[in-house]
Design an enzyme around this catalytic site. Structure first.
Site, PDB file in Angstrom:
ATOM      1  N   ARG A 129      35.054  18.483  44.831  1.00 42.91           N
ATOM      2  CA  ARG A 129      33.697  18.063  44.539  1.00 42.91           C
ATOM      3  C   ARG A 129      32.840  18.185  45.789  1.00 42.91           C
ATOM      4  O   ARG A 129      33.348  18.216  46.906  1.00 42.91           O
ATOM      5  CB  ARG A 129      33.682  16.616  44.012  1.00 42.91           C
ATOM      6  CG  ARG A 129      34.480  16.461  42.717  1.00 42.91           C
ATOM      7  CD  ARG A 129      34.448  15.026  42.197  1.00 42.91           C
ATOM      8  NE  ARG A 129      33.111  14.614  41.795  1.00 42.91           N
ATOM      9  CZ  ARG A 129      32.559  14.904  40.621  1.00 42.91           C
ATOM     10  NH1 ARG A 129      33.227  15.634  39.725  1.00 42.91           N
ATOM     11  NH2 ARG A 129      31.348  14.484  40.309  1.00 42.91           N
TER      12      ARG A 129
ATOM     13  N   HIS B 224      61.368 -11.941  38.204  1.00 38.84           N
ATOM     14  CA  HIS B 224      62.351 -11.047  37.569  1.00 38.84           C
ATOM     15  C   HIS B 224      62.308 -11.249  36.053  1.00 38.84           C
ATOM     16  O   HIS B 224      62.259 -12.391  35.585  1.00 38.84           O
ATOM     17  CB  HIS B 224      63.746 -11.379  38.089  1.00 38.84           C
ATOM     18  CG  HIS B 224      64.835 -10.622  37.379  1.00 38.84           C
ATOM     19  ND1 HIS B 224      65.101  -9.283  37.645  1.00 38.84           N
ATOM     20  CD2 HIS B 224      65.709 -10.997  36.406  1.00 38.84           C
ATOM     21  CE1 HIS B 224      66.100  -8.887  36.871  1.00 38.84           C
ATOM     22  NE2 HIS B 224      66.485  -9.898  36.112  1.00 38.84           N
TER      23      HIS B 224
END
EC number: 1.8.1.4
Length: 462
Positions: free
Chosen positions: A269, A441
């Protein structure tokens, strides 16, 4: 004619965030935007619509590949392209209307039209000229192309045209193996398109960690994307049936061509500054056509500032947002600052790729002593349960101080996981600090902790 403390030209992520922050800090603020909706490229034809299609096609992949493995019996899913595009358009609308609401809530005036700066302290929008103590250029960037490649947004398209295709192409050639090309290539590959990526360099994702490049390349090939690396595109010929991409291989100068229904140009760009009147004002520019600024985002013309894609640095929406916040703080008499060492980058493919800080190659070149801690998602229980065990987390820490210097993730939710390491780096944390922090966990984030442990005595699950 109205008078303001600040006028921002451009309402992309840098511009609208800057405008809101200026208003919050008590500055009378206006934002100039010529589109029908706020949000700039990102919300209208970039980040947001592309993520909508990435999400939709990822769900398609899950239904096709993983539902049966989990005991979910469904008929083979069908794609209604028109409805998928409608979903994308609705997503855009929700976001752009949200910015308009925030402008009203914070009393930011939207000056509708395209802006220019006839003289310092003046911004012209349409036939009206407004006074401004400070002017901030936040005009973003646009797609750049190659010699011999003309974008018509029908057969040869930028990401903007790719988001509006009338039908799903059977064959697509993507020129450029950067973020945009790989994201959009992934979308259409999952939709059944035969996708070939042509890249000038010998690796994909230029500038990323070498180990990430290799691993990511293998994963994309496994998903069905084809790659031609080290190839210089010579031109694109279009006809009623599609296009032909001609290229030359750098290794032996041999020439070849590819035919496709659609050619997606994703070769980078360039800043948008045309029409602002910067040359007439004497605003200094860089050799790459960017607005030249100092450490406080000021140009050489008093009262004129610039942020985002039109100045030096990575062309990332969140980098522009940070700069918008910082320059607002500066104009309000505070101490705005951007830490360019801790700006993450993300590729929203599946799996995602995210990185922050230094790469191994950069550390070696600089002669910095370092250690690498790595952990594979194959050792992560949540990832295995979710059929998302491809990839790894890699943390680079200083060999003597253990301070985190960089982090690179290929894997599930990488774009979210990277921010734990961004915060750690912002506070100067050591890898051991992350390793000693309890992680829930089962989560993907445990892979980050394990990589931090690997910088020390070693991970537990590897």
């Amino acid at each position: 004619m109205s008078s303001y403390d600040v006028i921002i030209i451009g309402s992309g992520p840098g511009g609208y965030v800057c405008a809101i922050r200026c208003a919050q800090l008590g500055l009378k603020t206006a934002c100039v935007e010529g589109r029908e909706t706020l949000g700039g490229t990102c919300l209208n034809v970039g980040c947001i619509p592309s993520k909508a299609l990435l999400h939709a096609t990822e769900m398609l992949h899950e239904a096709q590949e993983n539902f049966g493995k989990m005991g979910i019996e469904v008929e083979a899913p069908k794609v209604d392209w028109e409805k998928m595009l409608a979903y994308k358009t609705d997503t855009i609308g929700q976001n752009t209307k949200g910015i308009e609401f925030l402008f009203k809530k914070n009393k930011v005036d939207w000056l509708k039209g395209w802006g220019s700066i006839p003289e310092p302290g003046k911004v012209k929008v349409g036939d009206e000229v407004h006074d401004a103590k400070n002017i901030i250029i936040a005009t973003g960037s646009e797609t750049s192309t190659l010699p011999g490649v003309e974008i018509d947004e029908k057969t040869v398209v930028s990401s903007t045209g790719a988001l509006e295709l009338e039908k799903i192409p059977s064959k697509m050639v993507v020129i450029g193996a950067g973020v945009i090309g790989l994201e959009m290539g992934s979308v259409f590959r999952r939709l059944g398109t035969e996708v070939t990526v042509v890249e000038y360099l010998d690796t994909i994702t230029p500038g990323m960690d070498g180990e990430v490049q290799k691993n990511f390349h293998k994963l994309l090939k496994k998903q069905g994307l084809d790659f031609i690396l080290g190839a210089a595109v010579q031109g694109v010929e279009t006809s009623g049936d599609g296009s032909k991409v001609s290229y030359k291989l750098k290794k032996d100068d041999s020439e070849a061509s590819l035919e496709a229904d659609i050619v997606l140009v994703s070769t980078g760009r360039r800043p948008v500054t045309k029409g602002l009147g910067l040359d007439e004002l004497g605003v200094e520019m860089t050799d790459r056509g960017q607005v030249k600024t100092d450490d406080h985002f000021a140009t050489n013309v008093k009262g004129i500032y610039a942020i985002g894609d039109c100045i030096t640095g990575p062309m990332l929406a969140h980098k522009a947002e940070d700069e918008g916040m910082a320059v607002a703080e500066i104009l309000a008499g505070k101490h705005g600052h951007v830490n360019y060492e801790v700006i993450p980058s993300v590729i929203y493919t599946h799996p995602e790729v995210a990185s922050v800080g230094r790469t191994e190659e950069a550390l070696k070149e600089a002669g910095v002593p370092y250690k690498a801690g790595k952990f594979s998602f194959m050792g992560n229980g949540r990832a295995k349960a979710n059929f998302a065990a491809d990839g790894f987390v890699k943390i680079l820490a200083h060999k003597e101080t253990d301070r985190i210097l960089g982090a690179h993730i290929v894997g599930p939710m990488a774009g979210d996981l990277i921010h734990e390491l961004c915060v750690a780096m912002e506070f100067g944390a050591a890898a051991q600090d992350v390793a000693l922090t309890c992680h829930a966990h089962p989560t993907y984030s445990e892979a980050v902790r394990e990589a931090a442990l690997a910088c020390g005595d070693g991970p537990i699950h590897s």
